[in-house]
Enzyme design. Structure first.
Site, mmCIF file in Angstrom:
data_model
loop_
_atom_site.group_PDB
_atom_site.id
_atom_site.type_symbol
_atom_site.label_atom_id
_atom_site.label_comp_id
_atom_site.label_asym_id
_atom_site.label_seq_id
_atom_site.Cartn_x
_atom_site.Cartn_y
_atom_site.Cartn_z
ATOM 1 N N ASP A 185 -2.160 -5.172 -2.878
ATOM 2 C CA ASP A 185 -2.262 -5.207 -1.422
ATOM 3 C C ASP A 185 -3.517 -5.918 -0.950
ATOM 4 O O ASP A 185 -3.469 -6.769 -0.055
ATOM 5 C CB ASP A 185 -2.159 -3.801 -0.825
ATOM 6 C CG ASP A 185 -3.211 -2.845 -1.373
ATOM 7 O OD1 ASP A 185 -4.025 -3.261 -2.222
ATOM 8 O OD2 ASP A 185 -3.203 -1.667 -0.963
ATOM 9 N N GLY A 186 -4.648 -5.582 -1.563
ATOM 10 C CA GLY A 186 -5.890 -6.240 -1.170
ATOM 11 C C GLY A 186 -5.898 -7.715 -1.514
ATOM 12 O O GLY A 186 -6.381 -8.552 -0.738
ATOM 13 N N ASP A 223 -4.935 6.101 -0.884
ATOM 14 C CA ASP A 223 -5.595 6.343 -2.170
ATOM 15 C C ASP A 223 -5.947 7.808 -2.344
ATOM 16 O O ASP A 223 -5.848 8.369 -3.440
ATOM 17 C CB ASP A 223 -6.866 5.498 -2.296
ATOM 18 C CG ASP A 223 -6.574 4.037 -2.587
ATOM 19 O OD1 ASP A 223 -5.407 3.718 -2.899
ATOM 20 O OD2 ASP A 223 -7.511 3.222 -2.504
ATOM 21 N N THR A 233 0.835 -1.206 0.000
ATOM 22 C CA THR A 233 0.000 0.000 0.000
ATOM 23 C C THR A 233 0.866 1.251 0.000
ATOM 24 O O THR A 233 0.663 2.171 -0.800
ATOM 25 C CB THR A 233 -0.921 0.015 1.231
ATOM 26 O OG1 THR A 233 -1.797 -1.115 1.180
ATOM 27 C CG2 THR A 233 -1.741 1.280 1.282
ATOM 28 N N ASP A 248 -0.777 -1.180 -6.465
ATOM 29 C CA ASP A 248 -1.820 -0.887 -5.487
ATOM 30 C C ASP A 248 -2.856 -1.998 -5.408
ATOM 31 O O ASP A 248 -3.426 -2.252 -4.343
ATOM 32 C CB ASP A 248 -2.498 0.434 -5.845
ATOM 33 C CG ASP A 248 -3.526 0.858 -4.814
ATOM 34 O OD1 ASP A 248 -3.118 1.119 -3.666
ATOM 35 O OD2 ASP A 248 -4.718 0.924 -5.139
ATOM 36 N N ARG A 287 -6.184 -10.731 1.301
ATOM 37 C CA ARG A 287 -7.232 -11.766 1.295
ATOM 38 C C ARG A 287 -6.644 -13.155 1.109
ATOM 39 O O ARG A 287 -7.094 -14.116 1.739
ATOM 40 C CB ARG A 287 -8.252 -11.455 0.197
ATOM 41 C CG ARG A 287 -9.127 -10.239 0.501
ATOM 42 C CD ARG A 287 -10.199 -10.055 -0.557
ATOM 43 N NE ARG A 287 -9.629 -9.635 -1.832
ATOM 44 C CZ ARG A 287 -9.432 -8.365 -2.178
ATOM 45 N NH1 ARG A 287 -9.716 -7.395 -1.333
ATOM 46 N NH2 ARG A 287 -8.932 -8.059 -3.355
ATOM 47 N N ASP A 318 -5.183 1.830 3.337
ATOM 48 C CA ASP A 318 -5.363 1.786 1.892
ATOM 49 C C ASP A 318 -6.223 2.951 1.421
ATOM 50 O O ASP A 318 -5.890 3.632 0.444
ATOM 51 C CB ASP A 318 -6.001 0.452 1.495
ATOM 52 C CG ASP A 318 -6.112 0.304 -0.013
ATOM 53 O OD1 ASP A 318 -5.077 0.405 -0.693
ATOM 54 O OD2 ASP A 318 -7.232 0.113 -0.510
#
Length: 210
Positions: free
Chosen positions: A69-70, A91, A32, A66, A74, A87
């Site tokens: 990261d998510g 952003d 992030t 970017d 998960r 995050d």
């Protein structure tokens, strides 16, 4: 809208590379911050100076970083409330850097006249409204409502703004970017209205409106 449709594609493309990064000790929060640093650096060093081909390409790379990261959070079970907060905050910094840099370019490059004025105003308006879109969602969630609706999520706004920037870099007229920034501002405003109305409808059903 692009964000909604693109999540499945990015998950399919980037899950394995993200897992490799995880095995190397890279955390979602590291990605992030790295993506934000890359985005802000590219925006403020390239866009105001008119590097409209290299700038969008580097920022596209930053968007890819970017998105990791998510996916990594998960896939590795490391999702956290702080990670989501970080995050979203990062952003906003990146978006402000991109749109602010385009405003600076317009102010420094476009000759004095209506086109420069409209471009700068559109970019500055887009900064405010683009920041209001996620704020409306966050504020809604803080009162127990949901506000994920809207025609212009972050991916939509960046694709339009950076796509137009790239096209101008290839030789298109400067007003192409002006139109794109006006669209981003208007679409963001519509999204804010959609989210406000959605929350109003939800609170009205539950007796929470005033």
């Amino acid at each position: 809208m692009l964000g909604n449709h693109g999540r499945g594609l990015t998950k399919a493309l980037f899950t394995r590379p993200a897992l490799v990064l995880g095995r190397l000790g890279v955390t979602p929060n590291m990605l992030t911050v790295a993506g934000t640093v890359l985005s802000v650096t590219a925006a403020v060093t390239l866009l105001p100076r008119g590097y409209f081909v290299a700038g969008p390409l580097v920022l596209l790379l930053a968007l890819v970083v970017d998105s990791f990261d998510g996916i990594l959070a998960r896939a590795t079970g490391k999702s956290s409330v702080f990670g989501a907060f970080l995050d979203s905050t990062m952003d906003r910094l990146a978006d402000g850097a991109v749109l602010g840099s385009l405003a600076a370019w317009a102010a420094l490059t476009i000759p004095i006249g209506a086109l420069r004025t409209v471009t700068v105003v559109a970019a500055l308006t887009a900064i405010v409204l683009a920041a209001t879109v996620p704020y409306a969602r966050a504020r809604a969630e803080s009162i127990g409502a949901t506000a994920k609706t809207g025609i212009a999520e972050r991916a939509d706004r960046l694709v339009v703004a950076l796509g137009a920037t790239f096209i101008v870099g290839l030789g298109a007229p400067q007003w192409v970017l002006t139109i794109a920034l006006i669209y981003v501002a208007i679409a963001s405003f519509i999204t804010v209205v959609q989210r406000v109305w959605t929350v109003y409808a939800q609170t009205r059903r539950t007796g929470g409106s005033s």
